[in-house]
Design a protein around this motif. Structure first.
Motif, PDB file in Angstrom:
ATOM      1  N   VAL A   6       0.857  -1.195   0.000  1.00 36.32           N
ATOM      2  CA  VAL A   6       0.000   0.000   0.000  1.00 36.32           C
ATOM      3  C   VAL A   6       0.885   1.234   0.000  1.00 36.32           C
ATOM      4  CG1 VAL A   6      -1.727   1.308   1.294  1.00 36.32           C
ATOM      5  CG2 VAL A   6      -1.819  -1.147   1.334  1.00 36.32           C
ATOM      6  N   GLU A   7       0.477   2.210  -0.768  1.00 39.40           N
ATOM      7  CA  GLU A   7       1.228   3.461  -0.804  1.00 39.40           C
ATOM      8  C   GLU A   7       0.241   4.616  -0.923  1.00 39.40           C
ATOM      9  OE1 GLU A   7       4.165   3.381  -3.877  1.00 39.40           O
ATOM     10  OE2 GLU A   7       4.904   5.386  -3.377  1.00 39.40           O
ATOM     11  N   THR A   8       0.428   5.655  -0.100  1.00 39.58           N
ATOM     12  CA  THR A   8      -0.412   6.843  -0.282  1.00 39.58           C
ATOM     13  C   THR A   8       0.482   7.952  -0.820  1.00 39.58           C
ATOM     14  OG1 THR A   8      -0.018   7.920   1.842  1.00 39.58           O
ATOM     15  CG2 THR A   8      -1.725   6.259   1.809  1.00 39.58           C
ATOM     16  N   GLN A   9      -0.056   8.724  -1.739  1.00 35.53           N
ATOM     17  CA  GLN A   9       0.695   9.863  -2.284  1.00 35.53           C
ATOM     18  C   GLN A   9      -0.170  11.099  -2.146  1.00 35.53           C
ATOM     19  OE1 GLN A   9       1.544   8.600  -6.297  1.00 35.53           O
ATOM     20  NE2 GLN A   9       3.129   7.173  -5.653  1.00 35.53           N
ATOM     21  N   HIS A  10       0.294  12.035  -1.328  1.00 36.31           N
ATOM     22  CA  HIS A  10      -0.385  13.330  -1.109  1.00 36.31           C
ATOM     23  C   HIS A  10      -1.868  13.137  -0.786  1.00 36.31           C
ATOM     24  CE1 HIS A  10       3.335  15.000  -2.498  1.00 36.31           C
ATOM     25  NE2 HIS A  10       3.253  14.263  -3.588  1.00 36.31           N
ATOM     26  N   LEU A  11      -2.156  12.210   0.101  1.00 29.40           N
ATOM     27  CA  LEU A  11      -3.545  11.897   0.467  1.00 29.40           C
ATOM     28  C   LEU A  11      -4.192  13.065   1.221  1.00 29.40           C
ATOM     29  CD1 LEU A  11      -5.611   9.491   0.523  1.00 29.40           C
ATOM     30  CD2 LEU A  11      -4.784   9.036   2.828  1.00 29.40           C
ATOM     31  N   LYS A  12      -5.403  13.428   0.770  1.00 30.21           N
ATOM     32  CA  LYS A  12      -6.158  14.485   1.454  1.00 30.21           C
ATOM     33  C   LYS A  12      -7.579  13.985   1.683  1.00 30.21           C
ATOM     34  CE  LYS A  12      -3.601  18.313  -0.528  1.00 30.21           C
ATOM     35  NZ  LYS A  12      -3.574  19.419  -1.471  1.00 30.21           N
ATOM     36  N   MET A  13      -8.100  14.236   2.871  1.00 31.15           N
ATOM     37  CA  MET A  13      -9.493  13.907   3.153  1.00 31.15           C
ATOM     38  C   MET A  13     -10.111  15.086   3.886  1.00 31.15           C
ATOM     39  SD  MET A  13     -11.724  11.464   2.769  1.00 31.15           S
ATOM     40  CE  MET A  13     -13.346  12.203   2.821  1.00 31.15           C
ATOM     41  N   TYR A  14     -10.961  15.819   3.187  1.00 29.26           N
ATOM     42  CA  TYR A  14     -11.632  16.987   3.761  1.00 29.26           C
ATOM     43  C   TYR A  14     -13.119  16.643   3.927  1.00 29.26           C
ATOM     44  CZ  TYR A  14      -7.564  19.682   2.000  1.00 29.26           C
ATOM     45  OH  TYR A  14      -6.310  20.156   1.733  1.00 29.26           O
ATOM     46  N   PHE A  15     -13.694  17.061   5.048  1.00 29.97           N
ATOM     47  CA  PHE A  15     -15.132  16.854   5.269  1.00 29.97           C
ATOM     48  C   PHE A  15     -15.830  18.210   5.272  1.00 29.97           C
ATOM     49  CE2 PHE A  15     -13.031  13.254   7.369  1.00 29.97           C
ATOM     50  CZ  PHE A  15     -13.718  12.188   6.821  1.00 29.97           C
ATOM     51  N   PRO A  16     -16.966  18.322   4.568  1.00 30.83           N
ATOM     52  CA  PRO A  16     -17.694  19.598   4.590  1.00 30.83           C
ATOM     53  C   PRO A  16     -18.333  19.844   5.954  1.00 30.83           C
ATOM     54  CG  PRO A  16     -18.904  17.950   3.319  1.00 30.83           C
ATOM     55  CD  PRO A  16     -17.624  17.306   3.736  1.00 30.83           C
ATOM     56  N   VAL A  17     -18.297  21.092   6.393  1.00 26.63           N
ATOM     57  CA  VAL A  17     -18.930  21.457   7.667  1.00 26.63           C
ATOM     58  C   VAL A  17     -19.936  22.559   7.371  1.00 26.63           C
ATOM     59  CG1 VAL A  17     -18.543  22.349  10.001  1.00 26.63           C
ATOM     60  CG2 VAL A  17     -16.815  20.900   8.932  1.00 26.63           C
ATOM     61  N   GLY A  18     -21.216  22.287   7.582  1.00 24.81           N
ATOM     62  CA  GLY A  18     -22.263  23.275   7.290  1.00 24.81           C
ATOM     63  C   GLY A  18     -22.435  23.461   5.781  1.00 24.81           C
ATOM     64  N   ARG A  19     -23.574  24.019   5.372  1.00 30.07           N
ATOM     65  CA  ARG A  19     -23.847  24.248   3.942  1.00 30.07           C
ATOM     66  C   ARG A  19     -24.390  25.656   3.758  1.00 30.07           C
ATOM     67  NH1 ARG A  19     -21.942  20.250   0.436  1.00 30.07           N
ATOM     68  NH2 ARG A  19     -21.934  18.315   1.578  1.00 30.07           N
ATOM     69  N   THR A  20     -24.067  26.279   2.627  1.00 33.74           N
ATOM     70  CA  THR A  20     -24.655  27.583   2.298  1.00 33.74           C
ATOM     71  C   THR A  20     -26.020  27.313   1.660  1.00 33.74           C
ATOM     72  OG1 THR A  20     -23.692  27.549   0.117  1.00 33.74           O
ATOM     73  CG2 THR A  20     -22.378  28.605   1.835  1.00 33.74           C
ATOM     74  N   PHE A  21     -26.781  28.385   1.317  1.00 32.76           N
ATOM     75  CA  PHE A  21     -28.087  28.214   0.664  1.00 32.76           C
ATOM     76  C   PHE A  21     -27.954  27.478  -0.663  1.00 32.76           C
ATOM     77  CE2 PHE A  21     -29.709  31.731   3.393  1.00 32.76           C
ATOM     78  CZ  PHE A  21     -30.659  30.944   4.038  1.00 32.76           C
ATOM     79  N   SER A  22     -26.825  27.713  -1.349  1.00 32.63           N
ATOM     80  CA  SER A  22     -26.654  27.065  -2.650  1.00 32.63           C
ATOM     81  C   SER A  22     -26.129  25.634  -2.520  1.00 32.63           C
ATOM     82  CB  SER A  22     -25.706  27.901  -3.518  1.00 32.63           C
ATOM     83  OG  SER A  22     -24.473  28.013  -2.849  1.00 32.63           O
ATOM     84  N   GLY A  23     -25.977  25.142  -1.281  1.00 29.30           N
ATOM     85  CA  GLY A  23     -25.567  23.755  -1.065  1.00 29.30           C
ATOM     86  C   GLY A  23     -24.063  23.562  -0.992  1.00 29.30           C
ATOM     87  N   LYS A  24     -23.303  24.641  -1.110  1.00 26.59           N
ATOM     88  CA  LYS A  24     -21.846  24.488  -1.040  1.00 26.59           C
ATOM     89  C   LYS A  24     -21.416  24.386   0.424  1.00 26.59           C
ATOM     90  CE  LYS A  24     -20.473  26.786  -5.246  1.00 26.59           C
ATOM     91  NZ  LYS A  24     -20.319  28.097  -5.823  1.00 26.59           N
ATOM     92  N   PRO A  25     -20.307  23.630   0.693  1.00 26.23           N
ATOM     93  CA  PRO A  25     -19.867  23.548   2.086  1.00 26.23           C
ATOM     94  C   PRO A  25     -19.419  24.911   2.610  1.00 26.23           C
ATOM     95  CG  PRO A  25     -18.399  22.285   0.635  1.00 26.23           C
ATOM     96  CD  PRO A  25     -19.489  22.822  -0.214  1.00 26.23           C
ATOM     97  N   ARG A  26     -19.856  25.233   3.837  1.00 28.61           N
ATOM     98  CA  ARG A  26     -19.483  26.518   4.437  1.00 28.61           C
ATOM     99  C   ARG A  26     -17.987  26.536   4.748  1.00 28.61           C
ATOM    100  NH1 ARG A  26     -23.345  30.100   6.022  1.00 28.61           N
ATOM    101  NH2 ARG A  26     -25.197  28.802   6.045  1.00 28.61           N
ATOM    102  N   ARG A  27     -17.525  25.440   5.364  1.00 30.30           N
ATOM    103  CA  ARG A  27     -16.109  25.316   5.699  1.00 30.30           C
ATOM    104  C   ARG A  27     -15.684  23.869   5.500  1.00 30.30           C
ATOM    105  NH1 ARG A  27     -16.510  27.602  11.553  1.00 30.30           N
ATOM    106  NH2 ARG A  27     -14.401  28.329  11.621  1.00 30.30           N
ATOM    107  N   LEU A  28     -14.371  23.647   5.528  1.00 31.40           N
ATOM    108  CA  LEU A  28     -13.869  22.285   5.352  1.00 31.40           C
ATOM    109  C   LEU A  28     -13.074  21.850   6.570  1.00 31.40           C
ATOM    110  CD1 LEU A  28     -12.624  22.480   1.658  1.00 31.40           C
ATOM    111  CD2 LEU A  28     -14.576  21.187   2.501  1.00 31.40           C
ATOM    112  N   LEU A  29     -13.346  20.639   7.028  1.00 31.45           N
ATOM    113  CA  LEU A  29     -12.543  20.076   8.114  1.00 31.45           C
ATOM    114  C   LEU A  29     -11.445  19.244   7.444  1.00 31.45           C
ATOM    115  CD1 LEU A  29     -13.876  18.414  11.311  1.00 31.45           C
ATOM    116  CD2 LEU A  29     -12.054  17.332  10.027  1.00 31.45           C
ATOM    117  N   LYS A  30     -10.209  19.724   7.568  1.00 25.88           N
ATOM    118  CA  LYS A  30      -9.103  19.053   6.865  1.00 25.88           C
ATOM    119  C   LYS A  30      -8.528  17.956   7.762  1.00 25.88           C
ATOM    120  CE  LYS A  30      -8.136  23.051   4.058  1.00 25.88           C
ATOM    121  NZ  LYS A  30      -7.211  24.059   3.605  1.00 25.88           N
ATOM    122  N   ALA A  31      -9.199  16.783   7.744  1.00 27.69           N
ATOM    123  CA  ALA A  31      -8.815  15.688   8.643  1.00 27.69           C
ATOM    124  C   ALA A  31      -7.466  15.095   8.254  1.00 27.69           C
ATOM    125  CB  ALA A  31      -9.886  14.603   8.623  1.00 27.69           C
ATOM    126  N   VAL A  32      -7.215  14.991   6.949  1.00 24.31           N
ATOM    127  CA  VAL A  32      -5.929  14.494   6.444  1.00 24.31           C
ATOM    128  C   VAL A  32      -5.502  15.456   5.340  1.00 24.31           C
ATOM    129  CG1 VAL A  32      -4.752  12.563   5.313  1.00 24.31           C
ATOM    130  CG2 VAL A  32      -6.583  12.094   6.942  1.00 24.31           C
TER     131      VAL A  32
END
Ligand code: SF4
Length: 322
Positions: A6-32
């Protein structure tokens, strides 16, 4: 050096926190956030850090319980990061996970035999073949034949974790993510479960990602260790090198928290005490994420994120001062 399983290369995992009216994430939780490492076949990579540092999220990405936001996950050289379910199905069987709380991960209404046989149902095996495979797995993890018809509540914590291990082994995986597999167990039982994991690795040639906050246990079981802080890998090295020459202030602080039984050695050991809490990954500090708690932080640490650089052969560290 053997081929990585197994090898990870520049792995990123962001979770959306809250949503705007247009459905876009308000902020991102940068877990990885940009994590790279590899695990060699038949070896154990230990991932350590305080709770909330992203180590469990890395494990879940590797077995594709999460689809990562960015980066690559190579399993036997094949990128599985964005693979669809149909293509992923045969690969999933070769990657399994053992969970922290064996009680929560086992169905209380099913017998041990049915729990372990569950992954075998779609394998095309006859009922007789399934039963004989379950019997083999039960013995492999140190349980007895007469345990097969019992329910999870009839077992101790250590035995339940053995049932979890047997279920993970049912599909004959090559790679297992062990997510804090002993932290819910009594200290007296922890070593027994670790010994079982080690002996299974030797017998079956398994590769492990061992996620834990217990530095002594990680030292015992791992070939290579990565230290995570707030979604980033801050240090990575072969186990002997890391514990003999730790370079990152956070790694030193983590080690400082481990009690040293020998008073002379304890007196000679440099101790770094961390102040303050871990900042939130929703709004991490600029530059080095550890700077708010680092006793050596300089102005540069606030402006520039330190890259993970090779400070000695095979020993990588992300700190401007190293
Ligand atoms: Fe401390 Fe700066 Fe090194 Fe980060 S880069 S660990 S803040 S000295």
């Amino acid at each position: 050096m053997s081929t990585p399983i197994v090898e990870t290369q520049h792995l990123k995992m962001y979770f959306p926190v809250g949503r705007t009216f247009s459905g876009k994430p308000r902020r991102l939780l940068k877990a990885v956030d940009d994590v790279s490492f590899s695990i060699e076949k038949g070896k154990t990579f230990g991932l350590v850090g305080e709770s909330g540092c992203g180590k469990t999220t890395v494990g879940r990405c590797l077995v594709r319980l999460y689809e990562p936001t960015d980066g690559r996950i190579l399993f036997n050289g094949q990128d599985i990061a964005r693979m669809g379910e149909r293509e992923l199905a045969p690969i999933r069987r070769r990657m399994q996970m053992i969970f922290q709380d064996p009680y929560a991960s086992l169905n209380p209404r099913m017998t041990v035999s049915s729990i372990i046989a569950e992954p075998l149902r779609k394998s095309g095996m006859s009922r007789q073949e399934q039963l004989s495979r379950v019997r083999e797995l039960v013995s492999l993890v140190g349980l007895k034949d007469d345990h097969m018809q019992r329910y999870p509540h009839e077992f101790s914590g250590g035995q339940r974790q053995r049932v979890g291990i047997a279920r993970a082994l049912a599909s004959s995986p090559d790679f297992i993510v062990c997510d804090e597999p002993i932290s819910a167990l009594d200290v007296s039982i922890q070593a027994q479960v670790i010994n079982t994991l080690e002996s299974l690795q030797e017998q079956l040639g398994l590769s492990y990602l061992f996620v834990s906050h217990d530095l002594s246990m990680v030292r015992h079981i791992s070939n290579e260790v990565g230290v995570m802080y707030l979604g980033c890998m801050v240090e990575r090295a072969p186990v002997g090198e890391l514990y003999a020459h730790m370079l990152h202030p956070y790694t030193k602080a983590l080690m400082s928290a481990v009690p040293i039984p020998d008073p002379d050695l304890a007196a000679k050991t440099e101790r770094i005490h961390l102040s303050g809490d871990v900042p939130t990954p929703i709004d991490p500090p600029s530059g080095c994420r550890f700077r708010a708690r680092c006793p050596y932080a300089t102005a540069r640490c606030a402006q520039e994120r330190p890259e993970l650089r090779e400070a000695a052969p095979g020993h990588f560290v992300a700190c401007h001062l190293v």
